[in-house]
Design a protein around this motif. Structure first.
Motif, short mmCIF file in Angstrom:
data_model
loop_
_atom_site.label_atom_id
_atom_site.label_comp_id
_atom_site.label_asym_id
_atom_site.label_seq_id
_atom_site.Cartn_x
_atom_site.Cartn_y
_atom_site.Cartn_z
N UNK A 1 43.43 -23.14 -54.97
CA UNK A 1 42.11 -22.66 -55.40
C UNK A 1 41.34 -21.94 -54.29
N UNK A 2 41.86 -22.00 -53.08
CA UNK A 2 41.16 -21.35 -51.95
C UNK A 2 41.39 -19.85 -51.96
N UNK A 3 40.48 -19.12 -51.31
CA UNK A 3 40.69 -17.67 -51.17
C UNK A 3 41.79 -17.43 -50.15
N UNK A 4 42.22 -16.20 -50.01
CA UNK A 4 43.38 -15.87 -49.19
C UNK A 4 43.18 -16.30 -47.75
N UNK A 5 42.00 -16.02 -47.19
CA UNK A 5 41.74 -16.36 -45.79
C UNK A 5 41.76 -17.88 -45.58
N UNK A 6 41.08 -18.60 -46.47
CA UNK A 6 41.04 -20.07 -46.34
C UNK A 6 42.43 -20.65 -46.54
N UNK A 7 43.18 -20.09 -47.49
CA UNK A 7 44.53 -20.59 -47.75
C UNK A 7 45.41 -20.43 -46.52
N UNK B 1 44.40 -20.32 -43.42
CA UNK B 1 43.95 -21.28 -42.41
C UNK B 1 44.50 -22.67 -42.70
N UNK B 2 44.45 -23.05 -43.98
CA UNK B 2 44.94 -24.37 -44.36
C UNK B 2 46.44 -24.53 -44.08
N UNK B 3 47.20 -23.50 -44.44
CA UNK B 3 48.66 -23.56 -44.28
C UNK B 3 49.05 -23.64 -42.81
N UNK B 4 48.21 -23.08 -41.96
CA UNK B 4 48.52 -23.11 -40.53
C UNK B 4 48.32 -24.50 -39.93
N UNK B 5 47.58 -25.37 -40.63
CA UNK B 5 47.41 -26.74 -40.15
C UNK B 5 48.72 -27.51 -40.38
#
Length: 607
Positions: A489-495, A497-501
């Motif tokens: 549900x996140x936008x591309x930028x947030x997604x 960032x999340x995946x990089x965690x």
């Protein structure tokens, strides 16, 4: 101690050690962990003390070439990048490596269920590859192996009879094989009966039957084993062997790879301490387990045995014996826990309630036990059981008969008769008898029924194991669904960032892997459902095939006997109860599928 998600380990030399370390660090059972094979690094060196170097693309092409790979001066090892994860899923296959590390087998739990799906075959190939890495088997020429594996799966899926093991790979290296004896009579008996033969047993053989084989020593071949090690073979010395045998009883034939010993006459054979022993005696008085071996085999073309008792009181055969022969003739009684197997058995006496006979043709004076055959005749059937194509009995009480055709002179009380064609009675003196129209009364159909029910039970158990895994995966999916929804549900930028965690990345990886396993389990469940439908259709077709079935008595019926059409897999009719003094036949109506009472004088019969 935190929650464990998947973990990447690079340049791993021993996968089992890494699994044990993770298990210890997170307080887990090592059996609850597994891994995905991310990358394989192949390293070689040509000097004993040189440095191992990782092969590039060109080097990997060379290692696929057998001539290059088998160079004794070359050392080959492999290292692995792996992703360790919780083992929420277990395939129903595994691998087995021979003790000398020269042969690789695929092994499967029973039943070996094959789902014909190209994607799933690819997943199975990947799993086999991870198992090989876990066992430190060198991974090379894998595409060839996978292609062979898929062809084998397709072949066995088409045949419908998959083996317990499939040989996937053999190394160039093969160890020396010493010479050895195979007692073929014993081995054949165990394969046929699917059980281990008793220690004290002799085995029947006909004229021309192979009884023993000596496999000559085979020189091995030096080369690499499956783990990449160069193995040498020692010089194979031709050590002579000794075998004692009678020239009158056995014939020796020399072949290029073995020596074969054949029986010259019908006899029983024992192989003990490098000696072939012949037993040709066919007349016995009072067989006892204390002084007699088990007589196994020889049913097709072996000896004819004659066994008798000393008097009318003692048994001809005492307890705890198994006797198999071409034909068996007994004058006297058969004791407890005796099994007779032959083409023809005649017992002029009583068969004990806990003993059995299996033969094409059986004649017993007084049967209290179990008889299985094509044609069974009993003078008295006293609480005994019969399975046959046709059965003839003079007097029956408290017994059970399963047969296509049954003929009875005198029926007393508390009998149950199952038949699929006709049941003819001279007279009924008792009551509480049950006459059952049953498609599974014949030995052939009953065997199909038992085999099908057994298979259905096995697949039911497998379905339960599949569902157990499915529930574990479902719990994992539900637990991590909020995190996945957050990513989706996140936008591309947030997604991004999340995946990089690292923690989020690992959850996402495990979740997607879990969905793939769920897909595989759905395939297995669907396959089991298809098989169960096939099993049921087979039984329904047999049960629906009965026609022109009738029970007939020459005399009047007594009261309180039950006539019933026994149907388990299709809709059946209600049972009928006979009335005292009535004169009627009971027959199956083909159109309605129900049993009706028919006046004996209204229909011409062939009885």
């Amino acid at each position: 101690m935190g929650e464990f998600y998947s973990k990447i380990v690079e340049n791993c030399a021993d996968i089992q050690v890494e699994l044990e370390e993770v298990a210890q660090n997170y307080g887990l059972d090592v059996q609850d962990l597994w891994f995905d094979l991310v990358k394989v690094h192949t390293l070689t060196r040509s000097e004993p003390r040189g440095e191992f170097k990782v092969l590039d693309a060109e080097g990997l092409k060379q290692i696929e070439n057998d001539a290059f790979y088998e160079d004794p001066s070359l050392e080959v090892i492999q290292r692995y990048d792996i992703c360790i994860k919780k083992r929420l899923f277990r395939y129903f296959i595994g691998i087995e490596v021979s003790p000398e590390d020269h042969q690789l087998y695929l092994v499967s739990e029973t039943p070996f269920m094959i789902v014909n799906d190209e994607w799933l075959f690819g997943e199975l190939c990947d799993y086999v590859e991870t198992c090989m890495a876990h066992q430190k088997i060198i991974l090379r020429q894998m595409q060839v192996q996978h292609t062979f594996f898929k062809k084998e799966l397709l072949r066995y899926a088409a045949e419908g009879s998959p083996p317990e093991r499939i040989c996937l790979k053999k190394s160039r290296y093969a160890p020396n094989q010493g010479g050895f004896f195979t007692f073929t009579l014993k081995e054949s008996w165990e394969q046929k009966n699917k059980e281990e033969a008793p220690v004290s047993a002799i085995y029947g053989a006909g004229k021309g039957d192979v009884v023993l084989e000596y496999t000559k020593p085979v020189l091995g071949m030096a080369g690499r084993d499956l783990k990449g090690r160069i193995r040498k073979v020692e010089k194979l010395e031709n050590v002579p062997f000794e075998l004692e045998f009678s020239q009158e009883a056995f014939e020796k034939k020399e072949e290029p790879t073995k020596i074969v010993y054949l029986s010259k006459l019908p006899q029983y054979v024992a192989f003990l301490n490098n000696t072939l022993k012949s037993f040709t005696k066919n007349q016995y008085m009072e067989m006892k387990s204390t002084n007699m071996p088990m007589f196994l085999g020889g049913v097709e073309n072996g000896l004819v045995l004659n066994i008798s008792s000393k008097n009318d009181i003692d048994n001809a055969i005492e307890t705890n014996l198994r006797i198999e022969a071409k034909e068996i003739y007994i004058k006297g009684n058969v004791g407890k826990n005796v099994k007779l197997v032959a083409q023809k058995v005649i017992i002029e006496g009583q068969l004990h309630a806990e003993s059995s006979v299996e033969a094409n043709e059986i004649l017993v004076t007084n049967n209290k036990g179990l008889c299985k055959g094509k044609r069974v005749q009993c003078k008295y059937l006293d609480r005994g059981v019969v399975f046959a194509e046709s059965c003839e009995v003079e007097a029956s009480s408290g017994s059970q008969i399963y047969a296509k055709d049954i003929k009875l002179k005198q029926v007393k009380s508390n009998n149950t008769f199952y038949f699929s064609s006709q049941c003819n009675l001279e007279s009924i003196d008792g009551s509480e008898n049950k006459f059952c129209f049953s498609a599974f009364a014949t030995p052939e159909n009953r065997e199909i029924l038992e085999q099908t029910k057994q298979a259905m039970g096995i697949y039911k158990e497998k379905a339960q194991r599949v569902m157990t895994q499915y529930q574990k995966l479902n719990i994992f999916v539900q637990k991590n669904q909020p995190t996945i929804d957050k990513i989706r549900n996140a936008d591309i930028a947030t997604r991004k960032t999340l995946i990089e965690q690292e923690a989020i990345k690992r959850i996402y990886y495990d979740f997607m892997d879990c969905l793939k396993r769920v897909k595989i389990l759905h395939m297995y469940i669907s396959r089991i459902q298809d098989l169960n439908r096939q099993f049921l259709e087979r039984l329904i077709n047999i049960e629906s095939s009965m026609k022109q079935v009738r029970v007939h008595t020459n005399g009047p019926w007594t009261a309180f006997n039950t006539i019933v059409y026994t149907r388990t897999y299709t809709k059946g009719s209600k049972s009928l109860t006979t009335e005292r003094g009535e004169t009627a036949d009971y027959m199956l109506d083909e159109k309605s599928g129900e049993v009706h009472k028919v006046s004996r004088y209204q229909h011409i019969t062939n009885f």
